[in-house]
Design a protein around this motif. Structure first.
Motif, PDB file in Angstrom:
ATOM      1  N   ILE A 384     -23.928  28.589  -1.882  1.00  0.00           N
ATOM      2  CA  ILE A 384     -23.689  27.224  -1.501  1.00  0.00           C
ATOM      3  C   ILE A 384     -24.284  26.308  -2.828  1.00  0.00           C
ATOM      4  CG2 ILE A 384     -23.602  25.182   0.085  1.00  0.00           C
ATOM      5  CD1 ILE A 384     -22.257  27.533   1.027  1.00  0.00           C
ATOM      6  N   SER A 385     -23.243  25.528  -3.397  1.00  0.00           N
ATOM      7  CA  SER A 385     -23.722  24.590  -4.432  1.00  0.00           C
ATOM      8  C   SER A 385     -23.662  23.292  -3.896  1.00  0.00           C
ATOM      9  CB  SER A 385     -22.797  24.632  -5.673  1.00  0.00           C
ATOM     10  OG  SER A 385     -23.153  23.720  -6.508  1.00  0.00           O
ATOM     11  N   PRO A 386     -25.101  22.379  -3.800  1.00  0.00           N
ATOM     12  CA  PRO A 386     -25.229  21.246  -3.226  1.00  0.00           C
ATOM     13  C   PRO A 386     -24.533  20.361  -4.026  1.00  0.00           C
ATOM     14  CG  PRO A 386     -27.325  22.386  -3.332  1.00  0.00           C
ATOM     15  CD  PRO A 386     -26.451  23.295  -3.836  1.00  0.00           C
ATOM     16  N   ARG A 387     -23.556  19.380  -3.348  1.00  0.00           N
ATOM     17  CA  ARG A 387     -22.740  18.494  -4.367  1.00  0.00           C
ATOM     18  C   ARG A 387     -23.484  17.507  -4.541  1.00  0.00           C
ATOM     19  NH1 ARG A 387     -19.752  19.921   0.308  1.00  0.00           N
ATOM     20  NH2 ARG A 387     -19.663  17.720   1.143  1.00  0.00           N
ATOM     21  N   THR A 388     -24.335  17.423  -5.566  1.00  0.00           N
ATOM     22  CA  THR A 388     -25.135  16.545  -6.225  1.00  0.00           C
ATOM     23  C   THR A 388     -24.183  15.597  -6.839  1.00  0.00           C
ATOM     24  OG1 THR A 388     -25.548  17.592  -8.134  1.00  0.00           O
ATOM     25  CG2 THR A 388     -27.276  17.757  -6.224  1.00  0.00           C
ATOM     26  N   ALA A 389     -24.583  14.300  -7.537  1.00  0.00           N
ATOM     27  CA  ALA A 389     -23.902  13.411  -8.258  1.00  0.00           C
ATOM     28  C   ALA A 389     -23.322  14.201  -9.370  1.00  0.00           C
ATOM     29  CB  ALA A 389     -24.705  12.369  -8.442  1.00  0.00           C
ATOM     30  N   ALA A 390     -24.483  14.982 -10.241  1.00  0.00           N
ATOM     31  CA  ALA A 390     -24.077  15.639 -11.304  1.00  0.00           C
ATOM     32  C   ALA A 390     -22.682  16.694 -11.179  1.00  0.00           C
ATOM     33  CB  ALA A 390     -25.009  16.528 -11.960  1.00  0.00           C
ATOM     34  N   VAL A 391     -23.137  17.576 -10.137  1.00  0.00           N
ATOM     35  CA  VAL A 391     -22.069  18.427  -9.735  1.00  0.00           C
ATOM     36  C   VAL A 391     -20.677  18.229  -9.550  1.00  0.00           C
ATOM     37  CG1 VAL A 391     -21.484  20.464  -8.133  1.00  0.00           C
ATOM     38  CG2 VAL A 391     -23.734  20.174  -9.061  1.00  0.00           C
ATOM     39  N   ALA A 392     -20.736  16.811  -8.511  1.00  0.00           N
ATOM     40  CA  ALA A 392     -19.642  16.134  -8.459  1.00  0.00           C
ATOM     41  C   ALA A 392     -18.673  15.723  -9.485  1.00  0.00           C
ATOM     42  CB  ALA A 392     -19.570  14.859  -7.141  1.00  0.00           C
ATOM     43  N   ALA A 393     -19.667  15.167 -10.549  1.00  0.00           N
ATOM     44  CA  ALA A 393     -18.946  14.706 -11.598  1.00  0.00           C
ATOM     45  C   ALA A 393     -18.377  15.744 -12.645  1.00  0.00           C
ATOM     46  CB  ALA A 393     -20.019  13.767 -12.394  1.00  0.00           C
ATOM     47  N   ALA A 394     -18.886  16.686 -12.654  1.00  0.00           N
ATOM     48  CA  ALA A 394     -18.514  18.059 -13.338  1.00  0.00           C
ATOM     49  C   ALA A 394     -17.291  18.652 -12.774  1.00  0.00           C
ATOM     50  CB  ALA A 394     -19.858  18.661 -13.703  1.00  0.00           C
ATOM     51  N   ASN A 395     -16.985  18.465 -11.464  1.00  0.00           N
ATOM     52  CA  ASN A 395     -16.038  19.332 -10.938  1.00  0.00           C
ATOM     53  C   ASN A 395     -15.095  18.276 -10.344  1.00  0.00           C
ATOM     54  OD1 ASN A 395     -17.030  22.423 -10.800  1.00  0.00           O
ATOM     55  ND2 ASN A 395     -18.679  20.959 -10.628  1.00  0.00           N
ATOM     56  N   GLU A 396     -13.935  18.444 -10.773  1.00  0.00           N
ATOM     57  CA  GLU A 396     -12.870  17.308 -10.210  1.00  0.00           C
ATOM     58  C   GLU A 396     -12.498  17.643  -8.881  1.00  0.00           C
ATOM     59  OE1 GLU A 396      -8.095  16.060 -11.293  1.00  0.00           O
ATOM     60  OE2 GLU A 396      -9.272  17.252 -12.751  1.00  0.00           O
ATOM     61  N   GLY A 397     -12.437  16.890  -8.034  1.00  0.00           N
ATOM     62  CA  GLY A 397     -11.818  17.007  -6.484  1.00  0.00           C
ATOM     63  C   GLY A 397     -13.203  17.316  -5.834  1.00  0.00           C
ATOM     64  N   ILE A 398     -14.245  17.558  -6.367  1.00  0.00           N
ATOM     65  CA  ILE A 398     -15.414  17.647  -5.330  1.00  0.00           C
ATOM     66  C   ILE A 398     -16.070  16.268  -5.379  1.00  0.00           C
ATOM     67  CG2 ILE A 398     -17.902  18.671  -5.379  1.00  0.00           C
ATOM     68  CD1 ILE A 398     -15.687  20.758  -5.058  1.00  0.00           C
ATOM     69  N   GLU A 399     -16.359  16.075  -3.906  1.00  0.00           N
ATOM     70  CA  GLU A 399     -17.040  14.788  -3.402  1.00  0.00           C
ATOM     71  C   GLU A 399     -18.618  14.936  -3.428  1.00  0.00           C
ATOM     72  OE1 GLU A 399     -15.522  13.050   0.072  1.00  0.00           O
ATOM     73  OE2 GLU A 399     -13.357  13.026  -0.861  1.00  0.00           O
ATOM     74  N   GLU A 400     -19.418  13.851  -3.732  1.00  0.00           N
ATOM     75  CA  GLU A 400     -20.726  13.941  -3.459  1.00  0.00           C
ATOM     76  C   GLU A 400     -21.279  14.244  -2.134  1.00  0.00           C
ATOM     77  OE1 GLU A 400     -24.896  11.438  -4.797  1.00  0.00           O
ATOM     78  OE2 GLU A 400     -22.886  10.817  -5.560  1.00  0.00           O
ATOM     79  N   ASP A 401     -22.248  15.187  -1.905  1.00  0.00           N
ATOM     80  CA  ASP A 401     -22.947  15.210  -0.282  1.00  0.00           C
ATOM     81  C   ASP A 401     -24.099  14.320  -0.421  1.00  0.00           C
ATOM     82  OD1 ASP A 401     -24.060  16.088   2.057  1.00  0.00           O
ATOM     83  OD2 ASP A 401     -24.348  17.795   1.102  1.00  0.00           O
ATOM     84  N   PRO A 402     -24.287  13.296   0.301  1.00  0.00           N
ATOM     85  CA  PRO A 402     -25.237  12.464   0.493  1.00  0.00           C
ATOM     86  C   PRO A 402     -26.517  13.174   0.780  1.00  0.00           C
ATOM     87  CG  PRO A 402     -23.887  11.867   2.276  1.00  0.00           C
ATOM     88  CD  PRO A 402     -23.118  12.947   1.357  1.00  0.00           C
ATOM     89  N   LEU A 403     -26.356  14.385   1.420  1.00  0.00           N
ATOM     90  CA  LEU A 403     -27.772  14.991   1.785  1.00  0.00           C
ATOM     91  C   LEU A 403     -28.103  16.021   0.733  1.00  0.00           C
ATOM     92  CD1 LEU A 403     -27.108  15.672   5.613  1.00  0.00           C
ATOM     93  CD2 LEU A 403     -28.576  14.205   4.677  1.00  0.00           C
ATOM     94  N   ALA A 404     -27.175  16.214  -0.565  1.00  0.00           N
ATOM     95  CA  ALA A 404     -27.456  17.177  -1.365  1.00  0.00           C
ATOM     96  C   ALA A 404     -28.918  17.501  -1.873  1.00  0.00           C
ATOM     97  CB  ALA A 404     -26.563  17.164  -2.502  1.00  0.00           C
ATOM     98  N   GLN A 405     -29.512  16.392  -2.313  1.00  0.00           N
ATOM     99  CA  GLN A 405     -30.849  16.240  -2.802  1.00  0.00           C
ATOM    100  C   GLN A 405     -31.990  16.728  -1.785  1.00  0.00           C
ATOM    101  OE1 GLN A 405     -31.546  15.954  -6.187  1.00  0.00           O
ATOM    102  NE2 GLN A 405     -33.316  16.834  -5.844  1.00  0.00           N
TER     103      GLN A 405
END
Length: 582
Positions: A384-405
């Motif tokens: 499971i890759s936490p959808r941090t702001a950096a991951v969301a920016a690097a992967n099109e269509g992936i929304e940021e998870d507010p609980l990721a950090q």
């Protein structure tokens, strides 16, 4: 099997499957010997004379006379194809026994002596797996009937190969204090077998150690055989271990700063080769024993004679050590000891447990796998890759998870990586996997404003969360099954055609059986998961499913690759294998 017969390759399998007929397979049913009544050591007539005492000893010895048991072994084919005095394995066995008796005063007599029954075990040069009918090499058989709790052997520590003995043999200036046990013992094995040869104190022991091709762990397989395991997690572990051994050889022995260059008299280059290095580790992985009750704590050791005993997943016997001497007087020395975990009939093979090992671990390190292994498991990546702001920016269509950090911080606090493997067993999967996924699938709606550390992840968080967790495991298992180029039915067809299957090499037969059993296990896990989802009512469309499973693929922005459960086991052995470096 004639070595001139060409072996099939992985690329030939589709053609072989089309050629195969489906003859009726006969189950291998070993003949069951009638159980022999266990006889206690007692006086025959109550008079206490020599004849009565001798008869009691004979009764306790299973009624054998000196040499008779070996004759029975010959008749049963347990002394190899060449049964005469020219049989090199028989000669090596005899030499080992004589060495143990002379140098260690180990009692291995086949005949009764005053006040003592014959030694309970004898060496068989040939043993066979009762299910697959594959050779399992040497083994130890019950020379006479054995009762639960009987003492089977005592071997002095002075006859064992350890890190201490390696530093003594090759010098403390070369093998520094604190050197890894495997590395030190590998050096001594090469020193004793190849440098000293017949001049070695351990020469009789070296004489019964097998060659690499007699053991065949997967890290010694050629690529054409390893290809038969495509799709299995053991392939990555095999390649990693191969590279690990190469690096350890180069770091310790090779180069201008290596022991070969610094101490050529003790580490001659013609003997300390990579080929002999692989042989040494083949011996260590398949035969070394972790002794836990020594005065100095734990120690890895190669124990002559004891390491001839084969493995059974159902045995409760483990080899360990104790201070030598009787119950009243201890002499300060230590010895390796083994007691029977159950009764054994005469001629029955005696087993110990190498530990609760999966078939992947057995195949990787010992060169065999078990058809019936209650500890068998398959590593399944639940990544499971936490959808941090950096991951969301690097992967099109992936929304940021507010609980990721918050999730990352919590994982760090409990010592858990974000991308991990869990072993799935035939009848269960780890609770830790569910706890991990329940955390990673949490949404703001699940938290209801509470911090993540306040939740009990051993319990269901919410129906939607549990549905996401179980569906994620289902997807991961399906993904693992999809990595195999053949189906379970393909493998079953190959094995069923016994004539064709025998054309495969030993490695290839082991590979086909292993991959079939992994698929079986994964399919059972999948069926159990889907049943659980239905029974809990978690298969309805109204339950929103959280997303995020990468199924083993590292997303952009991720810096780590998964660490397998098998890696963790190898690290506990003292030789970590890191898949992130392959």
């Amino acid at each position: 099997m004639d070595r001139m017969i060409s072996r099939p390759t992985a690329a030939m399998l589709p053609l072989l499957l089309q050629m195969m007929s489906t003859p009726t397979a006969l189950a291998f049913a070993p003949h069951q010997q009638p159980r022999i009544q266990q006889q206690p050591l007692s006086m025959a007539g109550g008079e206490g004379g020599d004849k009565e005492w001798a008869k009691a000893l004979m009764d306790a010895g299973g009624g054998t006379t000196p040499g008779k048991f070996e004759e029975e072994m010959k008749m049963k084919g347990l002394l190899g194809k060449n049964r005469g005095e020219g049989n090199p394995k028989l000669n090596a066995n005899s030499r080992l026994v004589a060495w143990l008796e002379t140098e260690g005063e180990v009692y291995l007599s086949e005949s009764s002596t005053w006040g003592e029954a014959p030694h309970p075990m004898a060496i068989s040069t040939e043993t066979v797996d009762e299910i697959t009918n594959e050779s399992s090499g040497r083994g130890l058989l019950a020379r006479r009937s054995v009762s639960d709790g009987d003492e089977l052997l005592k071997i002095p520590m002075d006859l064992c190969i350890t890190r201490k003995s390696a530093r003594k043999a090759l010098g403390k200036d070369t093998l520094k204090e604190g050197i890894n046990e495997y590395l030190a013992m590998a050096c001594q094995l090469i020193h004793e077998k190849y440098v000293l040869g017949e001049e070695s104190f351990f020469a009789p022991y070296m004489g019964v150690l097998p060659e690499v091709e007699e053991v065949n762990p997967t890290f010694t397989w050629p690529d054409e055989d390893l290809a038969f395991l495509d799709g299995s997690p053991v392939v990555a572990a095999t390649k990693s271990l191969q590279m690990k051994l190469k690096r350890e050889y180069a770091d310790l022995l090779g180069g201008d700063d290596g022991l070969i260059a610094k101490f050529p008299d003790r580490f001659p280059a013609e003997h300390f080769t990579e080929e002999n290095w692989v042989w040494a580790f083949t011996m260590l992985f398949s035969r070394a024993i972790r002794l836990r009750n020594l005065q100095v704590g734990e120690r890895l050791a190669m124990v002559p004679y004891a390491d001839l005993i084969n493995h059974s997943a159902f045995s409760q016997t483990f080899i360990d050590a104790r201070e030598s001497g009787d119950w009243l007087f201890k002499d300060g020395d230590e010895e390796v000891i083994l007691y029977a975990d159950r009764g054994y009939r005469q001629m029955e093979q005696i087993y110990i447990s190498y530990g609760q090992k999966s078939n992947a671990e057995l195949l990787l390190l010992y060169g065999f796998a078990l058809e019936r292994n209650p500890y068998n498991s398959v590593d399944v990546t639940v990544s499971i890759s936490p959808r941090t702001a950096a991951v969301a920016a690097a992967n099109e269509g992936i929304e940021e998870d507010p609980l990721a950090q918050d999730k990352l911080d919590f994982l760090f606090s409990v010592g858990r990586d974000r991308t991990v493997d869990f072993p799935c067993y035939a009848d269960r999967y780890p609770v830790e996997m569910l706890e991990y996924l329940r955390l990673m699938m949490m949404t703001p709606e699940d938290t209801r404003g509470k911090p993540l550390e306040e939740f009990d992840y051993s319990r269901t968080i919410s129906p939607a969360n549990e549905a996401a967790v179980l569906q994620s495991v289902v997807a991961a298992v399906k993904y693992q099954l999809g990595l195999f180029p053949q189906t379970e039915e393909d493998d079953a067809l190959i094995i069923k055609d016994k004539n064709m299957f025998r054309l495969f090499s030993y490695n290839q037969r082991m590979a086909v059986r292993h991959r079939r059993n992994e698929k079986r296990l994964l399919k059972r896990t999948l069926a159990a998961l889907e049943k659980q989802i239905r029974n809990k009512g978690l298969d309805v469309d109204e339950l929103a499913r959280a997303e995020g499973s990468t199924l083993g693929q590292v997303l952009k922005g991720e810096t780590r690759k998964q660490r397998t459960a098998l890696e963790d086991k190898l690290e506990k052995m003292g030789l970590p294998v890191d898949l992130r470096k392959i």
